[in-house]
Design a protein around this motif. Structure first.
Motif, short mmCIF file in Angstrom:
data_model
loop_
_atom_site.label_atom_id
_atom_site.label_comp_id
_atom_site.label_asym_id
_atom_site.label_seq_id
_atom_site.Cartn_x
_atom_site.Cartn_y
_atom_site.Cartn_z
N LYS A 20 0.85 -1.38 -0.15
CA LYS A 20 -0.18 -0.14 0.21
C LYS A 20 1.06 1.09 -0.11
O LYS A 20 1.89 1.40 0.75
CB LYS A 20 -0.75 -0.01 1.18
N GLU A 27 -4.92 6.06 -1.43
CA GLU A 27 -3.71 5.64 -0.78
C GLU A 27 -4.25 4.88 -2.20
O GLU A 27 -5.07 3.95 -3.03
CB GLU A 27 -5.10 4.40 0.25
N ARG A 28 -3.04 3.85 -2.40
CA ARG A 28 -3.39 2.54 -3.99
C ARG A 28 -3.00 1.19 -3.38
O ARG A 28 -1.94 1.02 -2.44
CB ARG A 28 -2.51 3.59 -4.70
N VAL A 29 -3.07 0.03 -3.91
CA VAL A 29 -2.07 -1.08 -3.61
C VAL A 29 -1.53 -1.61 -4.82
O VAL A 29 -2.16 -1.46 -6.00
CB VAL A 29 -3.53 -1.66 -3.50
#
Length: 70
Positions: A20, A27-29
């Motif tokens: 993450k 927020e990005r994964v």
């Protein structure tokens, strides 16, 4: 974590899949284990690499940095 500087190209972070991160408050994964960041300054998708370094003739040495926590 490992950071690779590709010869005449991007800066690549080797991270575990599913890592993450937060970019501009969002927020990005990571879907893949690699994250390529622009090093030439010409990407239209900054901070990510879009391959523009090839078109503009960017030149830079290769290198590698690796560190471990704990």
């Amino acid at each position: 974590m490992k950071i690779r500087l590709r010869e005449n190209g991007s800066l690549v972070l080797d991270l575990p899949e599913g890592t993450k991160l937060v970019l501009n408050g969002e927020e990005r994964v990571l879907e893949r284990a690699k994250l390529a960041l622009c090093r030439c300054g010409h990407s239209e998708n900054k901070p990510f690499c879009d391959g523009t370094h090839k078109k503009v003739g960017f030149e830079a040495a290769a290198g590698e940095l690796e560190w471990f926590q704990g």
